[in-house]
Design an enzyme around this catalytic site. Structure first.
Site, short mmCIF file in Angstrom:
data_model
loop_
_atom_site.label_atom_id
_atom_site.label_comp_id
_atom_site.label_asym_id
_atom_site.label_seq_id
_atom_site.Cartn_x
_atom_site.Cartn_y
_atom_site.Cartn_z
N ASP A 291 -30.44 29.52 -32.62
CA ASP A 291 -30.61 30.87 -33.16
C ASP A 291 -29.24 31.51 -33.44
O ASP A 291 -28.30 31.33 -32.66
CB ASP A 291 -31.36 31.71 -32.13
CG ASP A 291 -31.76 33.07 -32.65
OD1 ASP A 291 -32.52 33.12 -33.63
OD2 ASP A 291 -31.33 34.09 -32.06
N GLU B 54 -25.08 12.34 -25.07
CA GLU B 54 -25.24 11.70 -23.75
C GLU B 54 -26.58 10.95 -23.68
O GLU B 54 -26.77 10.09 -22.84
CB GLU B 54 -25.26 12.75 -22.62
CG GLU B 54 -23.91 13.32 -22.29
CD GLU B 54 -24.06 14.55 -21.37
OE1 GLU B 54 -25.16 14.81 -20.84
OE2 GLU B 54 -23.04 15.25 -21.21
C1 NOJ Z 1 -33.13 34.88 -35.80
C2 NOJ Z 1 -34.58 34.77 -35.45
O1 NOJ Z 1 -35.20 33.90 -36.35
C3 NOJ Z 1 -35.14 36.17 -35.50
O2 NOJ Z 1 -36.53 36.18 -35.41
C4 NOJ Z 1 -34.50 36.98 -34.40
O3 NOJ Z 1 -34.93 38.32 -34.51
C5 NOJ Z 1 -32.97 36.94 -34.50
N1 NOJ Z 1 -32.47 35.64 -34.76
C6 NOJ Z 1 -32.35 37.42 -33.22
O4 NOJ Z 1 -32.53 36.47 -32.20
#
Ligand code: NOJ
Length: 567
Positions: free
Chosen positions: A213, A265
């Site tokens: 993310d 790993e």
């Molecule tokens: C990207 C994620 O896909 C989204 O849903 C989220 O709100 C933001 N990152 C923050 O984590």
């Protein structure tokens, strides 16, 4: 015994990955919220659909201030979704069907319910506990102003002031998203150690990889200078301009190499080395450096998702994406839909039809969403174009992502009642910007009444449109002309046809409003964006719409695509 498909260690180079948004996929215990057992119950569906892998959006304990991207415990399952034992069973059952499993890593921030955040609040300024997060004293005479001008993604400043244990106003902490999502301090080696441990925890349980993310966010400029001002908010912009003190900092490289070492790993394990896909809404030329040797494997390529529905725009996207990825020897991915963006059926049914085609612009620009939301939607046109877009995407070199419900041709639910909206964008814009809930409405599986087999009779966490009875898996499974049957046919062909997936492609000469290309000697894909029908001379494998027949000639109509078998 390992499923034969799991022996291919290069699977990620051409995989079709299905995104599950757990809260909205299938509700096995009838509480209105999807869960892990519901996911396991529907693995046969995914196997039959023909995808190669699943990516599960966050399933961790979370107060769901941001749909689970606010993680309270990285090594457990949200009790509303199930247990670790359920997750183990899901992974085992997916593997038994030859499906790889990716899960979500959320390393930029956690939830304000995370015990380490609670400890940091309790411990006070200067403590090692606070060093895990980004605390700063405020500016102004009494520290009453935020340390700099940075704005947060979901609106307002990226700093929030805490109240210290003695009740006095205290330090400020950084949160690039909602205030309930404090950012980790990646300058502190303890944070990196903790995340290594999280990776191994899940790799040891058999997870095949992670989607990372906001993979371009972790490190911040350590002098914390102001960012360029966004005239719309007066705050430092969240956009990722070159030189931004927030995004894509050079230190990302070391972290990526470190994570790659952890994934490698596992090279000698049955499942092979583990993999990463990064979520970084950056222009291609900046994003692909994450894919250099020894860094990450793949990165979401959102360029198709951002493109308008036109041959010119999509051709630029394809050419640039392939050229950029070729420079690092990494396969590209393709994405049309996900849980953050208006669904294709609605996007391609609007005029203008794409997200803003300004490369490098920030994805969460809520005003853009609003502009799109206000444009009227021709759902039938959008669905017709989405079918053709799927044919384009699945014929291109590299891997692809399919977001749950995309294979049903679900549209964005643009008229959710205001009282049901849960996206932090809605809350943080003082109820002026609706946000992303419209693409997160639960899946319709069967039956004639909501919740359409999502659960039994419990009210789903977001209401489902009554007409989705026609779009349910059950309804579409009986209709050879349905979107679902189209996806099944495409994925089946893709798996059997060696020309598809990774490999070369050649453009054919074609009229301006047509894209036509071959893969190998025997396969061609043609997409017609314009009003002028295109003659089809070869054997049709599959078409996204009825072809026209005029004076013994077969023609591809507007907003349609065809896959052809060449002699
Ligand atoms: C990207 C994620 O896909 C989204 O849903 C989220 O709100 C933001 N990152 C923050 O984590």
């Amino acid at each position: 015994m390992l499923h034969p498909r799991l022996t291919d260690q290069n699977w990620w180079r051409s995989a079709v990955v299905y995104q599950i948004y757990p809260r909205s996929f299938a509700d096995s215990n009838n509480d209105g919220t999807g869960d892990v057992r519901g996911m396991t119950d529907h693995l046969d569906y995914l196997e039959k659909l023909g995808v190669d892998a699943v990516w599960v959006s966050p399933w961790y304990p979370s107060p769901l201030h941001d749909g689970g991207y606010d993680v309270a415990d990285y090594k457990d399952i949200n009790p509303d979704f199930g247990t670790l034992a359920d997750a183990d069973e899901f992974i085992a059952q997916a593997h038994a069907r030859g499906l790889r499993v990716l899960i979500d890593l959320v390393p930029n921030h956690c939830s304000s319910d995370h015990p380490l955040w609670q400890a940091a609040l309790a411990a006070g300024p200067g403590s090692p506990e606070r060093e895990m997060f980004i605390f700063r004293d405020g500016a102004g005479e009494n520290g009453e102003l935020p340390p700099n001008n940075w704005g947060a993604h979901f609106g307002g400043p990226a700093w929030h002031r805490v109240t210290e244990a003695d009740g006095t106003p205290g330090q400020w902490y950084c949160h690039l998203f909602a205030p309930e999502q404090p950012d980790w301090n990646w300058e502190n080696p303890r944070v990196a150690d903790m995340f290594d441990d999280i990776l191994r925890f899940w790799f040891d349980r058999g997870v095949d990889g992670f989607r990372i993310d906001v993979a371009d966010a972790m490190f911040k400029h350590q002098e914390f200078p102001d960012a360029r001002v966004d005239p719309a908010t007066g705050l430092g912009t969240v956009s990722k301009y070159e030189g931004s003190p927030i995004w894509d900092m050079p230190a990302m490289e070391g972290l990526q190499r470190r994570w790659r070492t952890v994934a490698d790993e596992y090279a000698d394990s049955d499942l092979g080395p583990r993999v990463f896909v990064s979520e970084a809404y950056l222009p291609g030329n900046r994003r692909i450096k994450y894919l250099a040797e020894g860094r990450l494997h793949t990165s979401f390529n959102f360029e198709l998702l951002e493109s308008e529905w036109s041959a010119a725009s999509m051709r630029v996207v394809i050419d640039q994406s392939l050229a950029e990825h070729a420079t690092v020897g990494a396969p590209t991915t393709w994405v049309l839909n996900n849980h953050d963006n208006i669904r294709t059926v609605s996007r391609f049914g609007k005029d203008p039809s794409g997200l803003d085609f300004t490369r490098g612009r920030d994805r969460f620009d809520p005003h853009l969403g609003e502009r799109l939301a206000r444009a009227t939607t021709d759902v039938e046109l959008g669905r017709r174009r989405s079918r053709a877009a799927a044919m384009l995407m699945l014929a291109l070199p590299g891997g692809a992502y399919v977001y749950q419900g995309e294979e049903l041709g679900l549209e964005e639910v643009e008229d959710l009642p205001e009282e049901s909206l849960q996206d932090p964008i809605w809350l943080r814009s003082n109820h002026t910007i609706r946000g992303r809930d419209g693409c997160r409405v639960p899946m319709p599986w069967s039956g004639t009444q909501p919740p359409f087999g999502f659960g039994q009779d419990a009210e789903p966490w977001l209401p489902m449109p009554a007409h989705w009875s026609e779009l349910s898996v059950e309804a579409q499974g009986e209709d050879p002309g349905s979107v679902l049957e189209l996806y099944r046919t495409l994925l089946d062909e893709r798996r059997r046809n060696v020309a598809l997936g990774e490999g070369p492609m050649e453009w054919d000469e074609s009229p301006e409003q047509v894209l036509s290309f071959t893969r190998g000697d025997l396969f061609r894909c043609v997409v017609n964006y314009g009003p002028e029908p295109v003659p089809v001379a070869d054997e049709v494998i599959v078409a996204s719409a009825d072809l026209l027949v005029e004076e013994d000639q077969v023609l591809l109509p507007q907003d349609a695509a065809v896959w052809l078998q060449l002699d």
